[in-house]
Motif scaffolding. Structure first.
Motif, mmCIF file in Angstrom:
data_model
loop_
_atom_site.group_PDB
_atom_site.id
_atom_site.type_symbol
_atom_site.label_atom_id
_atom_site.label_comp_id
_atom_site.label_asym_id
_atom_site.label_seq_id
_atom_site.Cartn_x
_atom_site.Cartn_y
_atom_site.Cartn_z
ATOM 1 N N LEU A 162 -3.637 -1.871 37.507
ATOM 2 C CA LEU A 162 -2.600 -1.992 38.525
ATOM 3 C C LEU A 162 -1.204 -2.196 37.936
ATOM 4 O O LEU A 162 -0.245 -1.575 38.413
ATOM 5 C CB LEU A 162 -2.953 -3.133 39.483
ATOM 6 N N PRO A 163 -1.020 -3.055 36.900
ATOM 7 C CA PRO A 163 0.332 -3.176 36.330
ATOM 8 C C PRO A 163 0.870 -1.853 35.801
ATOM 9 O O PRO A 163 2.062 -1.559 35.956
ATOM 10 C CB PRO A 163 0.137 -4.199 35.198
ATOM 11 N N THR A 164 0.002 -1.034 35.219
ATOM 12 C CA THR A 164 0.453 0.245 34.671
ATOM 13 C C THR A 164 0.909 1.183 35.773
ATOM 14 O O THR A 164 2.027 1.720 35.735
ATOM 15 C CB THR A 164 -0.683 0.900 33.869
ATOM 16 N N ALA A 182 -1.513 -5.450 31.266
ATOM 17 C CA ALA A 182 -2.916 -5.463 31.673
ATOM 18 C C ALA A 182 -3.805 -6.041 30.586
ATOM 19 O O ALA A 182 -4.765 -6.767 30.863
ATOM 20 C CB ALA A 182 -3.366 -4.043 32.031
ATOM 21 N N ASP A 183 -3.492 -5.733 29.310
ATOM 22 C CA ASP A 183 -4.281 -6.279 28.209
ATOM 23 C C ASP A 183 -4.112 -7.786 28.109
ATOM 24 O O ASP A 183 -5.057 -8.500 27.758
ATOM 25 C CB ASP A 183 -3.848 -5.602 26.903
ATOM 26 N N ALA A 184 -2.910 -8.272 28.437
ATOM 27 C CA ALA A 184 -2.661 -9.715 28.356
ATOM 28 C C ALA A 184 -3.424 -10.481 29.437
ATOM 29 O O ALA A 184 -3.889 -11.599 29.203
ATOM 30 C CB ALA A 184 -1.168 -9.991 28.468
ATOM 31 N N VAL A 185 -3.557 -9.879 30.619
ATOM 32 C CA VAL A 185 -4.227 -10.580 31.719
ATOM 33 C C VAL A 185 -5.708 -10.230 31.804
ATOM 34 O O VAL A 185 -6.397 -10.737 32.702
ATOM 35 C CB VAL A 185 -3.537 -10.257 33.069
ATOM 36 N N GLN A 186 -6.197 -9.375 30.894
ATOM 37 C CA GLN A 186 -7.588 -8.948 30.950
ATOM 38 C C GLN A 186 -8.579 -10.101 30.840
ATOM 39 O O GLN A 186 -9.577 -10.137 31.583
ATOM 40 C CB GLN A 186 -7.870 -7.914 29.852
ATOM 41 N N PRO A 187 -8.382 -11.089 29.951
ATOM 42 C CA PRO A 187 -9.331 -12.210 29.909
ATOM 43 C C PRO A 187 -9.430 -12.955 31.236
ATOM 44 O O PRO A 187 -10.533 -13.334 31.657
ATOM 45 C CB PRO A 187 -8.768 -13.110 28.793
#
Length: 444
Positions: A270-272, A421-426
């Motif tokens: 979604l952020p992308t 998105a990678d930062a919020v993935q966890p």
């Protein structure tokens, strides 16, 4: 003398509950009645309000009273048509049908339904309000477009139930029903967007570009680029905005496919998609505010393919199936990089099929939501860059430079979205695990 007759049952309705049901029925009846009142019909605001209220009372009293109410509404329809016939105005078939629908919606309100009667009444009001536009659309419908709609219905209603359930191969990669649902869904989205484009696409080049991009972004870019070659000075800025909006529509369509097939995948990407859409929209608005180039005398007339055809259905099906199988196999053999390569290849052929394949693999558990989200974004990136190659054919240096810069900004926004998105993935993974545990836990 006693105030109550012996032997007669009494019942009390919960005050707030019945009040909500009656209020909803009244609001829905007034909604459709307002449209009939504006058109000067004999049955207007008050009549439809009474019909829906009567239906709500019948639905609250039970099945027998519901049938009685519908019979009374039918009798009212007969009297209405007799009156109009005596006045020499003909029958009121549309208003009669609307009255019957209103009575049934009122019954649903009385039985405690909320969403279904509201949706029915909104749709019915829209059908009445869009009389002229729908009539004009049907009169302008070509034989090929009608065959397209019938073919879509046949593929969805006749062929789909005959397909086998589950996987038909030992590797559990080919599921005919899942593949066919994807084909039908992509084609249906394109068909609905084609209808919107045909209804509203002549309002301007920018709107035509956006609606055309929902149908087929590559064909839209080709059409707008060809117009630049015909009128280069007057059409550069509108074509610039139309092409940007066409690519934005492609991104919006791909995000919608993720929402339908795998909401968790959309959540990861979604952020992308949001940053790319925001950047594209901001560039369009900035181009509007500049207003340096003169507007063309007439908007672009796009010539898109038929909304749905058998070759197009087979193309979607073959592309989806190939990408689905290749994506699963390459991910097993070469890891995530293999799947990403297939996603890039799919973006060159059909970004919608590539995105649907990634979402389907994730929903089946063959891919993690984060990997599928990255693959969907890569397919959208590839489609975005591929559309720029059609602009190169115009050989119009200012337009090429402007769109190349704009596409680069959109791509950089997408890269930033991937980092976010990678930062919020966890956090997303933890939230999804908690949601899965809560849904799998037995109810007390």
């Amino acid at each position: 003398m006693s105030d109550h007759l012996p032997g007669l049952p009494t019942a009390e309705w919960p005050y707030l509950q019945i009040l909500v049901r009656l209020a909803l029925s009244l609001a829905l009846g007034l909604l459709i009645g307002l449209e009939r009142e504006r058109r000067g019909k004999e049955a207007g605001l008050r009549t439809f309000g009474f019909i829906c209220l009567l239906g709500a009372l019948g639905g609250s009293l039970g099945t027998a009273f519901s049938l009685l109410v519908l019979a009374l509404v039918g009798l009212l329809v007969v009297f209405l048509n007799l009156q109009t016939l005596r006045a020499g105005e003909g029958t009121e078939l549309t208003t009669s049908a609307a009255m019957l629908v209103t009575g049934m919606a009122g019954v649903l309100c009385g039985q405690g339904h909320t969403i279904s009667p509201a949706a029915v009444m909104v749709i019915a009001t829209a059908l009445l309000a869009w009389k002229e536009r729908l009539a004009g659309f049907s009169m302008g419908l070509t034989e090929g477009e009608l065959r397209s709609a019938l073919l879509l219905a046949i593929l969805a209603i006749v062929i789909y139930p005959a397909l086998p359930r589950g996987a038909v191969d030992p590797w559990h990669l080919v599921e005919p029903r899942a593949a066919w649902v994807t084909v039908i869904l992509i084609a249906a989205i394109g068909f609905v967007n084609y209808v919107l484009w045909k209804l509203y696409g002549d309002r301007g080049t920018e709107l035509s570009g956006f609606l055309g991009g929902l149908v087929n972004s590559n064909f839209t870019v080709i059409e707008l680029s060809s117009r630049v070659q015909q009128a280069p000075q007057a059409f550069v800025q509108p074509a610039y905005r139309g092409i940007l909006l066409a690519t934005s529509a492609m991104l919006l369509r791909n995000a919608s496919l993720l929402l339908i097939f795998a909401p968790l995948v959309l959540l990861g990407s979604l952020p992308t998609f949001a940053l790319m859409l925001f950047t594209s929209t901001a560039l369009v608005l900035w181009s509007h505010r500049r207003g340096q180039a003169p507007r063309p005398a007439s908007p672009a007339t796009l010539k898109l393919e038929l909304p749905f055809s058998l070759p197009q259905a087979l193309k979607y099906g073959v592309v989806f199936l190939v990408l689905h199988v290749l994506g699963g196999l390459t991910q097993r053999q070469f890891g995530n990089l293999g799947f990403y390569a297939v996603s890039v290849l799919g973006g060159l052929m059909s970004s919608a099929s590539a995105v649907a394949a990634a979402a389907t693999l994730a929903s089946q558990g063959s891919l993690s939501p984060s990997v599928a989200a990255t693959g969907a974004v890569l397919a959208s990136f590839t489609s975005l860059v591929f559309s720029l190659t059609f602009v190169l054919r115009t050989r119009h240096a200012p337009l090429i430079r402007g769109l190349a810069t704009a596409m680069l900004c959109v791509a950089l926004a997408g890269v930033a979205g991937l980092l976010v998105a990678d930062a919020v993935q966890p956090w997303l993974t933890q939230w999804a695990a908690q949601l899965e545990r809560s849904t799998a836990a037995p109810s007390p």
